[in-house]
Design a protein around this motif. Structure first.
Motif, PDB file in Angstrom:
ATOM      1  N   GLN A 139       0.863  -1.191   0.000  1.00  0.00           N
ATOM      2  CA  GLN A 139       0.000   0.000   0.000  1.00  0.00           C
ATOM      3  C   GLN A 139       0.894   1.235   0.000  1.00  0.00           C
ATOM      4  OE1 GLN A 139      -3.381   0.019   2.570  1.00  0.00           O
ATOM      5  NE2 GLN A 139      -3.722   2.210   2.385  1.00  0.00           N
ATOM      6  N   PRO A 140       1.051   1.883  -1.140  1.00  0.00           N
ATOM      7  CA  PRO A 140       2.001   2.997  -1.271  1.00  0.00           C
ATOM      8  C   PRO A 140       1.799   4.070  -0.207  1.00  0.00           C
ATOM      9  CG  PRO A 140       1.166   2.376  -3.422  1.00  0.00           C
ATOM     10  CD  PRO A 140       0.384   1.578  -2.415  1.00  0.00           C
ATOM     11  N   GLY A 141       2.900   4.404   0.460  1.00  0.00           N
ATOM     12  CA  GLY A 141       2.895   5.503   1.412  1.00  0.00           C
ATOM     13  C   GLY A 141       2.254   5.217   2.746  1.00  0.00           C
ATOM     14  N   LEU A 142       1.848   3.970   2.988  1.00  0.00           N
ATOM     15  CA  LEU A 142       1.087   3.665   4.205  1.00  0.00           C
ATOM     16  C   LEU A 142       1.848   4.067   5.469  1.00  0.00           C
ATOM     17  CD1 LEU A 142      -1.413   2.357   5.510  1.00  0.00           C
ATOM     18  CD2 LEU A 142      -0.190   0.179   5.447  1.00  0.00           C
ATOM     19  N   LEU A 143       3.165   3.840   5.491  1.00  0.00           N
ATOM     20  CA  LEU A 143       3.951   4.102   6.695  1.00  0.00           C
ATOM     21  C   LEU A 143       4.903   5.285   6.541  1.00  0.00           C
ATOM     22  CD1 LEU A 143       4.874   0.453   7.772  1.00  0.00           C
ATOM     23  CD2 LEU A 143       2.957   1.867   8.543  1.00  0.00           C
ATOM     24  N   LEU A 144       4.697   6.084   5.513  1.00  0.00           N
ATOM     25  CA  LEU A 144       5.646   7.156   5.238  1.00  0.00           C
ATOM     26  C   LEU A 144       5.328   8.453   5.960  1.00  0.00           C
ATOM     27  CD1 LEU A 144       6.394   6.694   1.429  1.00  0.00           C
ATOM     28  CD2 LEU A 144       7.533   5.694   3.413  1.00  0.00           C
ATOM     29  N   HIS A 145       4.202   8.530   6.659  1.00  0.00           N
ATOM     30  CA  HIS A 145       3.811   9.772   7.317  1.00  0.00           C
ATOM     31  C   HIS A 145       3.498   9.553   8.794  1.00  0.00           C
ATOM     32  CE1 HIS A 145       3.808  11.774   3.439  1.00  0.00           C
ATOM     33  NE2 HIS A 145       3.130  10.752   2.975  1.00  0.00           N
ATOM     34  N   THR A 146       4.184   8.580   9.380  1.00  0.00           N
ATOM     35  CA  THR A 146       4.099   8.304  10.815  1.00  0.00           C
ATOM     36  C   THR A 146       5.510   8.293  11.366  1.00  0.00           C
ATOM     37  OG1 THR A 146       2.146   6.921  10.436  1.00  0.00           O
ATOM     38  CG2 THR A 146       3.260   6.671  12.552  1.00  0.00           C
ATOM     39  N   ASP A 147       5.712   8.843  12.555  1.00  0.00           N
ATOM     40  CA  ASP A 147       7.046   8.879  13.139  1.00  0.00           C
ATOM     41  C   ASP A 147       7.449   7.471  13.562  1.00  0.00           C
ATOM     42  OD1 ASP A 147       9.435   9.438  14.320  1.00  0.00           O
ATOM     43  OD2 ASP A 147       8.645  10.733  15.901  1.00  0.00           O
ATOM     44  N   LEU A 148       8.138   6.787  12.673  1.00  0.00           N
ATOM     45  CA  LEU A 148       8.593   5.421  12.920  1.00  0.00           C
ATOM     46  C   LEU A 148      10.116   5.372  12.853  1.00  0.00           C
ATOM     47  CD1 LEU A 148       5.929   3.460  10.833  1.00  0.00           C
ATOM     48  CD2 LEU A 148       6.005   3.757  13.321  1.00  0.00           C
ATOM     49  N   ARG A 149      10.754   6.283  13.568  1.00  0.00           N
ATOM     50  CA  ARG A 149      12.225   6.304  13.617  1.00  0.00           C
ATOM     51  C   ARG A 149      12.690   5.208  14.572  1.00  0.00           C
ATOM     52  NH1 ARG A 149      13.600  11.764  15.794  1.00  0.00           N
ATOM     53  NH2 ARG A 149      11.530  11.546  16.736  1.00  0.00           N
ATOM     54  N   VAL A 150      13.158   4.116  14.009  1.00  0.00           N
ATOM     55  CA  VAL A 150      13.480   2.965  14.838  1.00  0.00           C
ATOM     56  C   VAL A 150      14.700   3.231  15.707  1.00  0.00           C
ATOM     57  CG1 VAL A 150      14.858   1.830  13.035  1.00  0.00           C
ATOM     58  CG2 VAL A 150      13.738   0.443  14.801  1.00  0.00           C
ATOM     59  N   THR A 151      15.686   3.994  15.223  1.00  0.00           N
ATOM     60  CA  THR A 151      16.863   4.277  16.041  1.00  0.00           C
ATOM     61  C   THR A 151      16.529   5.221  17.187  1.00  0.00           C
ATOM     62  OG1 THR A 151      17.476   6.016  14.476  1.00  0.00           O
ATOM     63  CG2 THR A 151      18.525   3.875  14.205  1.00  0.00           C
ATOM     64  N   ALA A 152      15.477   6.005  17.058  1.00  0.00           N
ATOM     65  CA  ALA A 152      15.034   6.898  18.128  1.00  0.00           C
ATOM     66  C   ALA A 152      14.017   6.226  19.045  1.00  0.00           C
ATOM     67  CB  ALA A 152      14.438   8.173  17.539  1.00  0.00           C
ATOM     68  N   GLU A 153      13.864   4.907  18.905  1.00  0.00           N
ATOM     69  CA  GLU A 153      13.003   4.090  19.768  1.00  0.00           C
ATOM     70  C   GLU A 153      11.532   4.444  19.639  1.00  0.00           C
ATOM     71  OE1 GLU A 153      14.763   4.418  23.663  1.00  0.00           O
ATOM     72  OE2 GLU A 153      16.523   3.252  23.095  1.00  0.00           O
ATOM     73  N   LYS A 154      11.140   4.883  18.438  1.00  0.00           N
ATOM     74  CA  LYS A 154       9.736   5.193  18.170  1.00  0.00           C
ATOM     75  C   LYS A 154       8.970   3.970  17.672  1.00  0.00           C
ATOM     76  CE  LYS A 154      10.267   9.580  19.126  1.00  0.00           C
ATOM     77  NZ  LYS A 154       9.662  10.161  20.334  1.00  0.00           N
ATOM     78  N   VAL A 155       9.664   2.856  17.489  1.00  0.00           N
ATOM     79  CA  VAL A 155       9.033   1.656  16.942  1.00  0.00           C
ATOM     80  C   VAL A 155       9.239   0.487  17.893  1.00  0.00           C
ATOM     81  CG1 VAL A 155       8.921   0.052  15.013  1.00  0.00           C
ATOM     82  CG2 VAL A 155       9.504   2.446  14.601  1.00  0.00           C
ATOM     83  N   GLY A 156       8.155  -0.061  18.391  1.00  0.00           N
ATOM     84  CA  GLY A 156       8.205  -1.296  19.157  1.00  0.00           C
ATOM     85  C   GLY A 156       7.380  -2.371  18.492  1.00  0.00           C
ATOM     86  N   LEU A 157       6.211  -1.967  17.972  1.00  0.00           N
ATOM     87  CA  LEU A 157       5.302  -2.905  17.289  1.00  0.00           C
ATOM     88  C   LEU A 157       4.509  -2.134  16.240  1.00  0.00           C
ATOM     89  CD1 LEU A 157       3.175  -5.721  18.757  1.00  0.00           C
ATOM     90  CD2 LEU A 157       2.014  -3.952  17.439  1.00  0.00           C
TER      91      LEU A 157
END
Length: 434
Positions: free
Chosen positions: A55-73
């Protein structure tokens, strides 16, 4: 390992071609299945590759910076049209998003600094199971795509047990085909060499040999749990009233890293993966529903080092890996075109780390900017990195070749990952063990 001809990955010693999958074909492969990705930053970028291709762009406009610990699940469920209220313009053909949820690393572990440490160490199986069971949407033909941040095999073993519990109950996913892609190991190296290790003091300063011993012991425990839990016990299938539940586990080697990491230590970890996974696969009974495979991520990155940015593979490489994993699934066999028929896939510059020897990050090419990512980093610059900017850009790809015109769908693909051009030859960079 292998080489690239242009932007086409050619596995070593192979000459046959496999399918380049466009969004509609990817959804057909995944339909009725649950795909879980577990690992850290490179694994998350592979997850991004697949999600944004579907799905194009589905996750491109959410703060999902994994190195900044914004992503757990991250958990996404698509249902066939007609089971949901409507369809977004960018939804996969024939599907609509029914559920999208995200948790930061701290939230995954229960909140606060202690929650972050718990999530890094790995939660208990019942905690993972509670989170995974909360997404109760599904039904016939639905597609579920889940990412769980996992730094150690102890957490991976608990996650495997949790997935097994969800599949053995009354969940809509109890009869879903399962694929689990894992890429775990770097934390053992930096803990053992006294770099960053707040969450696993037992590994701190172990040194190279004891560090590898700990990695091997915990990998073996994960493989035993995957065998016991994912397919209903004993690797022979079960759950869902005794029906065999097909499940495929991929264990990825570590990505090629910058010079400040020891290639000798990384090589030792990767050698352990290449030894232990086949050994575990050989111990499975002939009737096992579980399939264990090694995904040669290290070889993929090493074959195109210009596309490894700050120790992370570029969108080009992540999409090749995602395609490879899909091609390797048992449920894909009936949908793939015949091997031996060359196909081509062309990609926009924003899919690549480098074009003409120059970085594409914030380059003047179409979609090469990082507008959303830069806006987020303007207010919180912690761990903002160019490799993440490269992932948070629209990536457009298109399959070309003798089958493209006749293929069903034939739609233009667009995703978060990709590469530019070339024919895909050989099996995916995932070696089947059983």
């Amino acid at each position: 390992g292998g080489t690239f001809e242009g932007d086409t990955y050619v596995p070593a010693g192979r000459s046959c071609f496999v399918s380049v999958l466009e969004p509609a074909e990817m959804m057909r492969v995944l339909s009725g299945g649950w795909t879980v990705v577990a690992g850290k930053s490179n694994a998350f970028m592979t997850y991004m590759a697949l999600a944004n291709a579907l799905q194009p762009g589905l996750l491109l406009h959410t703060d999902l910076r994994v190195t900044a610990e914004k992503v757990g699940l991250v958990d996404i469920i698509w249902e066939p049209e007609g089971q949901t209220g409507g369809s977004a313009a960018t939804s996969p053909p024939g599907f609509s998003p029914a559920h999208v949820s995200t948790l930061t690393l701290a939230s995954l572990g229960g909140g606060g600094e202690e929650g972050t440490l718990r999530a890094k160490r790995g939660l208990a199986a019942d905690q993972y199971a509670s989170l995974l069971a909360a997404a109760d949407r599904g039904g016939h033909g639905a597609v579920r795509l889940t990412f769980v941040l996992c730094k150690y095999w102890t957490g991976g073993a608990a996650l495997a047990k949790a997935i097994g519990r969800v599949r053995s109950g009354s969940s809509p996913w109890s009869l879903a085909a399962l694929s689990l892609y894992t890429q775990v190991g770097l934390a053992y190296d930096y803990c053992g060499m006294n770099m960053w290790c707040d969450e696993r003091q037992d590994l701190l300063k172990l040194g190279p040999a004891p560090m590898k011993d700990a990695f091997v012991a915990e990998l073996r425990a994960f493989l035993r749990e995957a065998d016991a839990a994912l397919c209903g016990g004993g690797g022979a299938g079960g759950g869902g009233g005794g029906l065999p539940l097909p499940c495929t586990v991929f264990v990825g080697t570590l990505t090629a890293l910058p010079h400040y990491w020891s290639f000798e230590r990384i090589a030792a970890i990767n050698a352990a993966v290449r030894d232990e996974v086949p050994r575990a696969a050989a111990a499975l009974p002939p009737t096992a529903a579980l399939s264990l495979r090694v995904a040669d991520v290290y070889g993929l990155g090493l074959s195109r080092p210009d596309e490894v940015l700050e120790g992370h593979m570029s969108p080009l490489l992540h999409l090749w890996l995602a395609w490879g994993l899909l091609n390797a699934l048992p449920q894909a066999r009936a949908l793939l075109r015949l091997a031996g028929c060359p196909e081509e896939a062309s990609f926009a510059p924003a899919c690549k780390a480098v074009v003409g020897g120059a970085s594409t990050v914030r380059m003047g090419c179409e979609d090469c900017g990082c507008a959303f990512y830069d806006r987020v980093c303007a207010t919180d610059s912690f761990e903002c990195r160019d490799f993440e900017c490269a992932q948070f850009r629209p990536c457009r790809f298109e399959r070309r070749g003798p089958h493209a015109a006749a293929a069903e769908g034939g739609e233009r693909g667009e995703g978060g990952e990709g590469g530019e051009g070339g024919r895909r030859r050989g099996p995916p960079p995932a070696q089947q063990q059983r």
